[in-house]
Design a protein around this motif. Structure first.
Motif, PDB file in Angstrom:
ATOM      1  N   GLU A  60       6.871   0.510   6.695  1.00 13.23           N
ATOM      2  CA  GLU A  60       7.810   0.434   7.524  1.00 13.23           C
ATOM      3  C   GLU A  60       7.897   1.769   8.697  1.00 13.23           C
ATOM      4  N   GLN A  61       8.048   2.979   8.117  1.00  8.92           N
ATOM      5  CA  GLN A  61       7.780   4.056   8.785  1.00  8.92           C
ATOM      6  C   GLN A  61       6.711   4.483   9.535  1.00  8.92           C
ATOM      7  N   ILE A  62       5.343   4.116   9.111  1.00  8.78           N
ATOM      8  CA  ILE A  62       4.394   4.161   9.923  1.00  8.78           C
ATOM      9  C   ILE A  62       4.322   3.153  10.986  1.00  8.78           C
ATOM     10  N   ARG A  63       4.649   1.745  10.898  1.00  3.96           N
ATOM     11  CA  ARG A  63       4.922   0.706  11.766  1.00  3.96           C
ATOM     12  C   ARG A  63       5.872   1.275  12.935  1.00  3.96           C
ATOM     13  N   MET A  64       6.958   2.008  12.646  1.00  2.00           N
ATOM     14  CA  MET A  64       7.818   2.530  13.531  1.00  2.00           C
ATOM     15  C   MET A  64       7.307   3.606  14.377  1.00  2.00           C
ATOM     16  N   VAL A  80       8.490   2.060  -2.492  1.00  4.17           N
ATOM     17  CA  VAL A  80       8.056   3.360  -1.964  1.00  4.17           C
ATOM     18  C   VAL A  80       6.905   2.874  -0.740  1.00  4.17           C
ATOM     19  N   GLU A  81       5.952   2.258  -1.250  1.00  2.40           N
ATOM     20  CA  GLU A  81       4.892   1.425  -0.441  1.00  2.40           C
ATOM     21  C   GLU A  81       5.710   0.715   0.929  1.00  2.40           C
ATOM     22  N   ALA A  82       6.699  -0.017   0.560  1.00  2.00           N
ATOM     23  CA  ALA A  82       7.248  -0.924   1.677  1.00  2.00           C
ATOM     24  C   ALA A  82       7.728   0.011   2.680  1.00  2.00           C
ATOM     25  N   GLU A  83       8.682   1.056   1.915  1.00  2.98           N
ATOM     26  CA  GLU A  83       9.269   1.964   3.116  1.00  2.98           C
ATOM     27  C   GLU A  83       7.952   2.595   3.734  1.00  2.98           C
ATOM     28  N   ALA A 115      10.227  -1.815 -13.968  1.00  2.00           N
ATOM     29  CA  ALA A 115      10.949  -0.933 -12.943  1.00  2.00           C
ATOM     30  C   ALA A 115      10.229  -0.029 -12.488  1.00  2.00           C
ATOM     31  N   LYS A 116       9.311   0.434 -13.008  1.00  6.07           N
ATOM     32  CA  LYS A 116       8.354   1.680 -12.229  1.00  6.07           C
ATOM     33  C   LYS A 116       7.587   0.876 -11.446  1.00  6.07           C
ATOM     34  N   ALA A 117       6.979  -0.141 -11.737  1.00  4.12           N
ATOM     35  CA  ALA A 117       6.148  -1.157 -10.629  1.00  4.12           C
ATOM     36  C   ALA A 117       7.065  -1.680  -9.427  1.00  4.12           C
ATOM     37  N   HIS A 168       5.660  10.402   1.679  1.00  2.00           N
ATOM     38  CA  HIS A 168       4.998   9.275   0.706  1.00  2.00           C
ATOM     39  C   HIS A 168       4.228   9.638  -0.467  1.00  2.00           C
ATOM     40  N   GLN A 169       3.494  10.671  -0.362  1.00  2.00           N
ATOM     41  CA  GLN A 169       2.932  11.277  -1.489  1.00  2.00           C
ATOM     42  C   GLN A 169       3.982  11.809  -2.610  1.00  2.00           C
ATOM     43  N   LEU A 170       4.917  12.533  -2.148  1.00  2.00           N
ATOM     44  CA  LEU A 170       5.942  13.162  -2.878  1.00  2.00           C
ATOM     45  C   LEU A 170       6.696  11.960  -3.483  1.00  2.00           C
ATOM     46  N   ALA A 171       7.036  10.938  -2.940  1.00  2.00           N
ATOM     47  CA  ALA A 171       7.679   9.894  -3.538  1.00  2.00           C
ATOM     48  C   ALA A 171       7.066   9.168  -4.378  1.00  2.00           C
TER      49      ALA A 171
END
Length: 66
Positions: free
Chosen positions: A58-62, A52-55, A44-46, A27-30
């Motif tokens: 989702e990873q943390i949730r899983m 990135v935050e949504a992904e 586009a940046k936003a 996450h930090q790298l992304a």
């Protein structure tokens, strides 16, 4: 069966939470990559930062799911 093999070998079983530090590093790298990239416009940046935050969420949730 696998639990008995782990116990026999002296290893304790780990759940997916063991991967939380790896997810955090990714996450930090992304975030760094998104901040340092060249963007057509601020929208586009936003959008990329939101993705990135949504992904990550989702990873943390899983990883925390039992």
């Amino acid at each position: 069966m696998l639990k008995s093999l782990h116990d026999f070998a002296g290893f304790s079983l780990a759940d997916d939470r063991i991967l939380l530090p790896v997810a955090h590093l990714n996450h930090q790298l992304a975030l760094q990559q998104a901040e340092q990239a060249q963007w057509i416009n601020a929208a586009a940046k936003a959008a990329r930062l939101r993705r990135v935050e949504a992904e990550y969420a989702e990873q943390i949730r899983m990883l925390k799911a039992d």
